[in-house]
Design a protein around this motif. Structure first.
Motif, mmCIF file in Angstrom:
data_model
loop_
_atom_site.group_PDB
_atom_site.id
_atom_site.type_symbol
_atom_site.label_atom_id
_atom_site.label_comp_id
_atom_site.label_asym_id
_atom_site.label_seq_id
_atom_site.Cartn_x
_atom_site.Cartn_y
_atom_site.Cartn_z
ATOM 1 N N ILE A 13 54.523 18.448 -16.651
ATOM 2 C CA ILE A 13 54.917 17.511 -17.706
ATOM 3 C C ILE A 13 53.726 17.200 -18.613
ATOM 4 O O ILE A 13 53.899 16.855 -19.769
ATOM 5 N N ASP A 14 52.501 17.356 -18.097
ATOM 6 C CA ASP A 14 51.256 17.217 -18.866
ATOM 7 C C ASP A 14 51.130 15.862 -19.554
ATOM 8 O O ASP A 14 50.785 15.770 -20.726
ATOM 9 N N GLY A 15 51.406 14.807 -18.823
ATOM 10 C CA GLY A 15 51.218 13.460 -19.358
ATOM 11 C C GLY A 15 49.793 12.994 -19.118
ATOM 12 O O GLY A 15 49.085 13.517 -18.253
ATOM 13 N N GLU A 16 49.370 12.009 -19.882
ATOM 14 C CA GLU A 16 47.993 11.523 -19.776
ATOM 15 C C GLU A 16 47.772 10.576 -18.605
ATOM 16 O O GLU A 16 46.741 10.643 -17.952
ATOM 17 N N GLU A 17 48.719 9.685 -18.361
ATOM 18 C CA GLU A 17 48.497 8.620 -17.390
ATOM 19 C C GLU A 17 48.512 9.096 -15.947
ATOM 20 O O GLU A 17 47.655 8.722 -15.160
ATOM 21 N N VAL A 18 49.504 9.895 -15.588
ATOM 22 C CA VAL A 18 49.669 10.303 -14.191
ATOM 23 C C VAL A 18 49.667 11.821 -14.126
ATOM 24 O O VAL A 18 50.410 12.480 -14.847
ATOM 25 N N VAL A 59 48.168 4.710 -5.927
ATOM 26 C CA VAL A 59 48.813 3.497 -6.422
ATOM 27 C C VAL A 59 50.299 3.593 -6.102
ATOM 28 O O VAL A 59 50.958 4.549 -6.515
ATOM 29 N N PRO A 60 50.834 2.622 -5.369
ATOM 30 C CA PRO A 60 52.276 2.661 -5.082
ATOM 31 C C PRO A 60 53.070 2.339 -6.346
ATOM 32 O O PRO A 60 52.666 1.491 -7.144
ATOM 33 N N VAL A 61 54.190 3.043 -6.527
ATOM 34 C CA VAL A 61 55.090 2.752 -7.639
ATOM 35 C C VAL A 61 56.487 2.521 -7.084
ATOM 36 O O VAL A 61 56.922 3.217 -6.174
ATOM 37 N N SER A 62 57.142 1.530 -7.633
ATOM 38 C CA SER A 62 58.509 1.212 -7.245
ATOM 39 C C SER A 62 59.159 0.571 -8.462
ATOM 40 O O SER A 62 58.678 -0.443 -8.967
ATOM 41 N N THR A 63 60.231 1.203 -8.953
ATOM 42 C CA THR A 63 60.868 0.686 -10.158
ATOM 43 C C THR A 63 62.333 1.090 -10.207
ATOM 44 O O THR A 63 62.739 2.047 -9.549
ATOM 45 N N GLN A 64 63.091 0.336 -10.966
ATOM 46 C CA GLN A 64 64.496 0.654 -11.229
ATOM 47 C C GLN A 64 64.665 0.666 -12.737
ATOM 48 O O GLN A 64 64.215 -0.262 -13.419
ATOM 49 N N ASN A 65 65.293 1.722 -13.255
ATOM 50 C CA ASN A 65 65.475 1.867 -14.692
ATOM 51 C C ASN A 65 66.879 2.354 -15.001
ATOM 52 O O ASN A 65 67.519 2.970 -14.161
ATOM 53 N N GLU A 100 58.082 8.841 -17.842
ATOM 54 C CA GLU A 100 57.774 7.555 -18.480
ATOM 55 C C GLU A 100 58.064 6.385 -17.543
ATOM 56 O O GLU A 100 57.300 5.419 -17.508
ATOM 57 N N PHE A 101 59.142 6.457 -16.777
ATOM 58 C CA PHE A 101 59.444 5.402 -15.817
ATOM 59 C C PHE A 101 58.319 5.278 -14.791
ATOM 60 O O PHE A 101 57.908 4.172 -14.439
ATOM 61 N N VAL A 102 57.822 6.416 -14.311
ATOM 62 C CA VAL A 102 56.718 6.399 -13.345
ATOM 63 C C VAL A 102 55.467 5.820 -13.996
ATOM 64 O O VAL A 102 54.810 4.930 -13.438
ATOM 65 N N ALA A 103 55.104 6.314 -15.182
ATOM 66 C CA ALA A 103 53.882 5.875 -15.858
ATOM 67 C C ALA A 103 53.922 4.371 -16.156
ATOM 68 O O ALA A 103 52.902 3.685 -16.033
ATOM 69 N N LEU A 104 55.083 3.865 -16.534
ATOM 70 C CA LEU A 104 55.196 2.437 -16.830
ATOM 71 C C LEU A 104 55.155 1.574 -15.570
ATOM 72 O O LEU A 104 54.878 0.386 -15.649
ATOM 73 N N ALA A 105 55.408 2.156 -14.414
ATOM 74 C CA ALA A 105 55.361 1.410 -13.156
ATOM 75 C C ALA A 105 53.939 1.289 -12.610
ATOM 76 O O ALA A 105 53.693 0.488 -11.704
#
Length: 174
Positions: A13-18, A59-65, A100-105
């Motif tokens: 996916i080549d994103g910057e954040e993760v 870093v743990p991530v947990s989100t609902q979108n 994006e959901f992962v990066a925002l979490a």
């Protein structure tokens, strides 16, 4: 539907954040008369650079979108949750939305727990960080060392220009 996002997904996916991680995605799709409602539940861990030592930190991530997909003439993003896709295409690639959901979490600040930062980088940071003694006492340096409190802070020589300003505030209090 279930997906498991691993390092290959983040590299592709080549994103910057993760760029590394392991995240489980549970996707529920509900069809309505005019749209598809997609509910995402993401849980897992990602590896991002530590803000202090630049080594990877888990870093743990947990989100609902939620993502609502409608059909229309042209591709359009009506809001953060609503996307319109051309009716003649009839499909959508949700990979970037999931990324994006992962990066925002991921929290804004990502640092190792105390004692886990790279010791060499921590010592270099400590060497080049400029802080007054008052800041050290009040906030600490945030690094993996004990704070040295200067008990003789009042006996240190001060800049006479600041001393003159102190007289103004002391006179105002009287």
């Amino acid at each position: 539907m279930e997906f498991l996002l691993e390092n290959k997904f983040f590299i592709d996916i080549d994103g910057e954040e993760v760029q590394k991680g392991k995240v489980k995605v549970d996707l529920t799709i509900k069809r309505t008369a005019v749209a598809f409602e997609m509910n995402f539940v993401l849980n897992g861990v990602v590896l991002v650079p530590c803000d202090r030592c630049l080594d990877d930190v888990e870093v743990p991530v947990s989100t609902q979108n939620k993502l609502i997909v409608k059909f229309g003439e042209d591709y359009a993003k009506e809001s953060d949750e609503v996307v319109v896709i051309p009716e003649d295409e009839g499909e959508i690639n949700i990979a970037w939305f999931i990324y994006e959901f992962v990066a925002l979490a991921v929290p804004m600040k990502h640092v190792h727990v105390a004692g886990k930062c790279n010791k060499a980088m921590s010592s270099k940071l400590r060497k080049h960080t400029a802080r007054s003694a008052d800041e050290e006492e009040e906030f600490g340096d945030g690094l993996d060392n004990d704070i040295i409190v200067d008990d003789d802070a009042d006996s240190r020589p001060t800049d006479p220009r600041w001393d003159a300003l102190k007289d103004f505030t002391e006179n105002d209090n009287n």
